[in-house]
Design a protein around this motif. Sequence first.
Motif, PDB file in Angstrom:
ATOM      1  N   GLY A  89      32.194 -19.396 -49.139  1.00 54.41           N
ATOM      2  CA  GLY A  89      33.225 -20.191 -49.780  1.00 54.41           C
ATOM      3  C   GLY A  89      32.904 -21.650 -50.043  1.00 54.41           C
ATOM      4  N   THR A 119      35.649 -16.355 -51.501  1.00 55.29           N
ATOM      5  CA  THR A 119      36.236 -17.625 -51.919  1.00 55.29           C
ATOM      6  C   THR A 119      36.589 -18.513 -50.728  1.00 55.29           C
ATOM      7  OG1 THR A 119      38.453 -16.639 -51.956  1.00 55.29           O
ATOM      8  CG2 THR A 119      37.218 -16.676 -54.027  1.00 55.29           C
ATOM      9  N   GLU A 123      37.769 -23.188 -54.295  1.00 56.29           N
ATOM     10  CA  GLU A 123      37.721 -22.356 -55.502  1.00 56.29           C
ATOM     11  C   GLU A 123      39.120 -22.213 -56.093  1.00 56.29           C
ATOM     12  OE1 GLU A 123      33.888 -22.116 -54.224  1.00 56.29           O
ATOM     13  OE2 GLU A 123      35.457 -21.302 -52.934  1.00 56.29           O
ATOM     14  N   TRP A 124      40.088 -21.971 -55.205  1.00 55.62           N
ATOM     15  CA  TRP A 124      41.447 -21.738 -55.690  1.00 55.62           C
ATOM     16  C   TRP A 124      42.119 -23.029 -56.140  1.00 55.62           C
ATOM     17  CZ3 TRP A 124      42.113 -17.119 -57.063  1.00 55.62           C
ATOM     18  CH2 TRP A 124      41.524 -16.068 -56.351  1.00 55.62           C
ATOM     19  N   TYR A 129      38.845 -20.928 -60.949  1.00 55.31           N
ATOM     20  CA  TYR A 129      38.062 -19.906 -60.265  1.00 55.31           C
ATOM     21  C   TYR A 129      37.747 -18.695 -61.136  1.00 55.31           C
ATOM     22  CZ  TYR A 129      36.371 -16.248 -57.342  1.00 55.31           C
ATOM     23  OH  TYR A 129      35.598 -15.226 -56.855  1.00 55.31           O
ATOM     24  N   GLU A 133      34.112 -17.125 -61.268  1.00 55.47           N
ATOM     25  CA  GLU A 133      33.817 -15.769 -60.797  1.00 55.47           C
ATOM     26  C   GLU A 133      33.071 -14.959 -61.852  1.00 55.47           C
ATOM     27  OE1 GLU A 133      36.412 -11.880 -60.191  1.00 55.47           O
ATOM     28  OE2 GLU A 133      36.842 -13.352 -58.606  1.00 55.47           O
ATOM     29  N   ARG A 145      36.445  -9.622 -52.991  1.00 55.85           N
ATOM     30  CA  ARG A 145      37.813 -10.124 -52.992  1.00 55.85           C
ATOM     31  C   ARG A 145      38.721  -9.067 -52.382  1.00 55.85           C
ATOM     32  NH1 ARG A 145      39.967 -12.783 -58.289  1.00 55.85           N
ATOM     33  NH2 ARG A 145      41.564 -13.181 -56.711  1.00 55.85           N
ATOM     34  N   ASP A 164      39.622 -12.861 -49.541  1.00 57.81           N
ATOM     35  CA  ASP A 164      39.936 -14.116 -50.219  1.00 57.81           C
ATOM     36  C   ASP A 164      40.459 -15.152 -49.227  1.00 57.81           C
ATOM     37  OD1 ASP A 164      39.247 -13.592 -52.839  1.00 57.81           O
ATOM     38  OD2 ASP A 164      41.238 -12.884 -53.423  1.00 57.81           O
ATOM     39  N   GLY A 168      44.522 -18.839 -51.957  1.00 60.13           N
ATOM     40  CA  GLY A 168      44.657 -18.196 -53.251  1.00 60.13           C
ATOM     41  C   GLY A 168      45.964 -17.474 -53.448  1.00 60.13           C
TER      42      GLY A 168
END
Length: 286
Positions: A89, A119, A123-124, A129, A133, A145, A164, A168
């Motif tokens: 991540g 993640t 990323e979120w 993202y 991805e 995920r 995840d 997220g």
Amino acid sequence: MIPIRLFKKKKFLVLSIILLILLVLFSYSQNNWLTTTSITIKSKELPSNFDGYKIVQLSDIHNKTFGKNQKRLVSKVKNEKPDIIFVTGDLIDARKYDEEPSLILMEQLVNIAPTYFVTGNHEWSSGKYESLEAKLLSAGVHVLRNESERLTIEEQKILLLGIDDPYGSESYVDVAITKDSLNPFADEIEQSSYTLLLAHRPELFSTYQEYGIDVTFSGHAHGGQVRLPFVGGLVAPGQGFFPNFTAGKYEENESTLVVSRGLGNSIIPQRIFNLPEVVSITLETE
């Protein structure tokens, strides 16, 4: 003759310049001097064909570069001759988004060994993202995920899970969301002789234990940012001051947690006594 007062001023100025140069060099080295940390995990449950299985873990890159085209970092990974690579991540930093350094890295890692990614919160929170991805998948990265895969060596298998980061989800309640991610795999974990989990947040170690995970690989803590002798990390996201899980191997209730100190920085731009690291893990049958 130089007056004593003028001599003292010049001496002070020279010493101040030397001290400043040393401070700049120290600061630079703390953020850029790459280290490799070796960890061995022994288990009676590990299938014999996985004895000596080598894992390299990277985490929390946050746009960081180590030489042109990530040459120094890639060289460190190659030197370990891994069977598999885990990236846990925060490839990018949401506050100063730049995906290029991490994509350059990932495109090279997949040529060294199968590379798996989960993640992190950045990323979120970046809001970009989905695009990232797609590029990771195109590069040949295995993106997990809330998914599982079986790693196989001559018909012997171990289970690999990746979940995840809970950031997220629309409902930001870490433990509940993590359990929702792991619940569908409860039977699969129970039937597996050995299970590895990729999950960004180490502070949820007790939750991972509830599901009988053998080894969890996490990051997020940045090694506690500043590491103090006899104390450990000073501060970590999700854990506050003097956090419990910042670096290395932790064992509780027949479950092991490996926490990477990470490679880059985010809110706090400086590491102190906390060098960026490549983590090299060897699994051994006990």
